[in-house]
Design a protein around this motif. Structure first.
Motif, PDB file in Angstrom:
ATOM      1  N   ARG A 358       0.827  -1.203   0.000  1.00  0.00           N
ATOM      2  CA  ARG A 358       0.000   0.000   0.000  1.00  0.00           C
ATOM      3  C   ARG A 358       0.867   1.262   0.000  1.00  0.00           C
ATOM      4  O   ARG A 358       1.701   1.448   0.870  1.00  0.00           O
ATOM      5  CB  ARG A 358      -0.938   0.003   1.209  1.00  0.00           C
ATOM      6  N   HIS A 359       0.635   2.098  -0.971  1.00  0.00           N
ATOM      7  CA  HIS A 359       1.357   3.358  -1.087  1.00  0.00           C
ATOM      8  C   HIS A 359       0.339   4.460  -1.357  1.00  0.00           C
ATOM      9  O   HIS A 359      -0.695   4.229  -1.981  1.00  0.00           O
ATOM     10  CB  HIS A 359       2.369   3.311  -2.233  1.00  0.00           C
ATOM     11  N   ARG A 360       0.668   5.664  -0.898  1.00  0.00           N
ATOM     12  CA  ARG A 360      -0.245   6.786  -1.085  1.00  0.00           C
ATOM     13  C   ARG A 360       0.337   7.803  -2.058  1.00  0.00           C
ATOM     14  O   ARG A 360       1.537   8.062  -2.058  1.00  0.00           O
ATOM     15  CB  ARG A 360      -0.509   7.479   0.260  1.00  0.00           C
ATOM     16  N   ASN A 361      -0.549   8.378  -2.871  1.00  0.00           N
ATOM     17  CA  ASN A 361      -0.158   9.507  -3.707  1.00  0.00           C
ATOM     18  C   ASN A 361      -0.188  10.771  -2.864  1.00  0.00           C
ATOM     19  O   ASN A 361      -1.122  10.991  -2.088  1.00  0.00           O
ATOM     20  CB  ASN A 361      -1.120   9.663  -4.885  1.00  0.00           C
ATOM     21  N   ILE A 362       0.834  11.586  -3.025  1.00  0.00           N
ATOM     22  CA  ILE A 362       0.925  12.849  -2.281  1.00  0.00           C
ATOM     23  C   ILE A 362       1.297  13.959  -3.250  1.00  0.00           C
ATOM     24  O   ILE A 362       2.288  13.842  -3.983  1.00  0.00           O
ATOM     25  CB  ILE A 362       1.967  12.772  -1.146  1.00  0.00           C
ATOM     26  N   LEU A 363       0.491  15.012  -3.274  1.00  0.00           N
ATOM     27  CA  LEU A 363       0.826  16.203  -4.047  1.00  0.00           C
ATOM     28  C   LEU A 363       1.472  17.197  -3.092  1.00  0.00           C
ATOM     29  O   LEU A 363       0.844  17.644  -2.133  1.00  0.00           O
ATOM     30  CB  LEU A 363      -0.416  16.813  -4.687  1.00  0.00           C
ATOM     31  N   THR A 378       3.397   5.688  -7.355  1.00  0.00           N
ATOM     32  CA  THR A 378       3.950   4.369  -7.061  1.00  0.00           C
ATOM     33  C   THR A 378       4.323   3.657  -8.352  1.00  0.00           C
ATOM     34  O   THR A 378       3.523   3.607  -9.300  1.00  0.00           O
ATOM     35  CB  THR A 378       2.928   3.528  -6.282  1.00  0.00           C
ATOM     36  N   ILE A 379       5.555   3.123  -8.386  1.00  0.00           N
ATOM     37  CA  ILE A 379       6.013   2.356  -9.549  1.00  0.00           C
ATOM     38  C   ILE A 379       6.697   1.079  -9.058  1.00  0.00           C
ATOM     39  O   ILE A 379       6.941   0.904  -7.850  1.00  0.00           O
ATOM     40  CB  ILE A 379       6.993   3.161 -10.418  1.00  0.00           C
ATOM     41  N   LYS A 380       7.020   0.217  -9.991  1.00  0.00           N
ATOM     42  CA  LYS A 380       7.796  -0.979  -9.662  1.00  0.00           C
ATOM     43  C   LYS A 380       9.265  -0.599  -9.529  1.00  0.00           C
ATOM     44  O   LYS A 380       9.806   0.144 -10.349  1.00  0.00           O
ATOM     45  CB  LYS A 380       7.648  -2.030 -10.761  1.00  0.00           C
TER      46      LYS A 380
END
Length: 484
Positions: A358-363, A378-380
């Motif tokens: 689980r990862h969150r997008n942050i602006l 989030t990327i590989k």
């Protein structure tokens, strides 16, 4: 990338407090950069006004030294500096006496924009405004620029607004907050309202919480007398952080125009909920590593004034119901760092397994030290070994994106003063905004004063008191790192 510079109308700008620190460090070096960029017409003039008994040549020398010290690389252009100084004049005036005012009146020209910068204590706003009208120096189209503090509570803010309204209409009054002149702050509106990508996500369905941080490494130092009567709430939250909160949370205005933008900002302030006691953390820096404590610098061994404050705020409207807004600001912290971070919610379901699924997008909107915007996605992680996910920023640092290490990006004061000459009030506060901000702030201050609340001590160079960490930790969240 070279920005296109459009000259403003010819003007006479009078700077009251023209020998002061703000004029020497910010206002006049900024005006010199605008002159050098070609934004000032050759017949525009700047007139310093203060009590000091100087002549024009002595004043020009003072400003030359100030520009050479604070004007950056552009000040090395001696030919441009000499041409700029030729446009300066000086008048010795005192707001409480008649001497000097007739001479200032004689210097004013017809057919140009007349602007008056009140870089003085608020107690002089009324006397200065009265003198400008008594001697017919200001006309119906004149503009005045006033610096904070805009009062120290709701009552004094109302009194100040009434005083200014005796002599000037609201559309002539420019209440300046230099944070609103920063390139990133204006780009915040462009990102929100100029891109389909973000606006549909800008609500409580997709945003988990928002953090606004303004951290400083300096202490109160020579401002101890003023600051001890103010504190972080009055000095920073009521104006700077409140304005940032409004821009991040406001509804799309009907058009990009001063009245429409400020109407939407006012709605945000009026929708702010009262803040419970346990959602406020106040701090005061202690002595450490050879640094004096706040109380030592302020010269008040019994001071309960906060040099740090963190607040969990909520906005009671459909867009933001249930979304916490975490505000924090303080002195003697780990790094000089100002940022707005929009933290989006977790995915409703993830197809990936493992502890790091689980990862969150942050602006992140960075105001200082390196203005810019980045979006964490989030990327590989490259390489063999399975599907390991990492977070990387899509970065737009203005100094890189605009070329020439950001030299085309004007300083906040430069931009805002040119907006005054243009008659554009979009990035300035309106009187009812100021009063609404105090109406929300006053009960918080009254509450901790009634409780005899003592600020929590924190170490210089830290992130503030531990209680501020718990403001988020108890809800399963974390403050963003304060970094240079």
């Amino acid at each position: 990338m070279v920005s296109r510079v459009i000259p403003v109308e010819p003007f006479d700008l009078v700077i009251f407090g023209g020998t002061g620190d703000l004029a020497r460090r910010k206002i006049l070096p900024g005006l010199f950069r605008r002159f050098r960029a070609g934004q000032m017409t050759p017949d525009s003039r700047i007139i310093g006004a203060a009590r000091a008994p100087l002549d024009a040549d002595a004043y020009r020398e003072m400003i030359r030294q100030g520009i050479e010290e604070f004007g950056g690389p552009e000040s090395k252009d001696s030919e441009s500096l000499a041409a700029f100084l030729d446009r300066l004049d000086y008048v010795s005036v005192d707001a409480t006496v008649e001497e000097g005012w007739p001479r200032l009146a004689a210097l004013m020209r017809d057919g140009v924009v007349r602007a008056f910068y009140f870089s003085v204590a608020p107690s002089l706003f009324g006397p200065l405004a009265e003198k400008l009208h008594e001697h017919a120096i200001a006309d119906v189209d004149s503009r005045i620029v006033v610096e904070k503090p805009f009062g120290r509570d709701l009552e004094s803010a109302r009194a100040l607004n009434r005083t200014l309204a005796e002599y000037f209409r609201e559309e002539q009054i420019y209440r300046i907050d230099h944070y609103l002149g920063k390139e990133t702050v204006q780009n915040l509106m462009a990102v929100r309202f100029g891109n389909l990508l973000f606006e549909p996500l800008w609500n409580n369905h997709y945003v988990d919480h928002i953090q606004i941080t303004v951290a400083e490494t300096v202490g109160v130092e020579g401002r101890g007398g003023y600051y001890d009567k103010s504190g972080a709430m009055r000095d920073m939250v009521q104006n700077h952080l409140m304005q940032l909160l409004c821009l991040i949370a406001m509804e799309p205005p009907s058009r990009f125009e001063a009245g429409a933008v400020r109407d939407e900002k006012l709605k945000v302030i009026r929708a702010l909920q009262p803040v419970p006691v346990h959602h406020i953390v106040r701090g005061q820096y202690d002595a450490g590593d050879g640094h004096p404590s706040y109380r030592e610098e302020a010269g008040n061994p019994r001071s309960f004034t906060e040099s740090f404050i963190a607040i969990r705020a909520e906005i009671a409207n459909w867009r933001w119901a249930g979304v916490p807004f975490y505000l924090r600001t303080g002195k003697k912290l780990k790094a000089r760092h100002s940022e707005i971070a929009v933290v989006f919610k977790d995915l409703p379901h993830t197809i990936f397994e493992g502890d790091h699924a689980r990862h969150r997008n942050i602006l992140s909107i960075r105001l200082q030290p390196n203005e810019g915007i980045d979006l964490t996605v989030t990327i590989k992680e490259p390489g063999p070994g399975g599907m390991r996910l990492i977070d990387v920023p899509l970065d737009m640092t203005f100094s890189e994106a605009l070329g020439q290490e950001g030299q085309d990006v004007p300083d906040a004061y430069e931009r805002l003063i040119m907006d005054v000459i243009r008659g554009n009030q979009t990035l300035f506060m309106r009187g009812d905004e100021v009063e609404a901000a105090w109406a929300w702030t006053d009960p918080l201050i009254a509450g901790w004063e009634a409780r005899n609340d003592v600020p929590k001590l924190y170490d210089p160079g830290s992130t503030g008191p531990d209680d501020a960490l718990m403001l988020l930790h108890r809800e399963g969240r974390r403050w963003r790192e304060i970094k240079a």
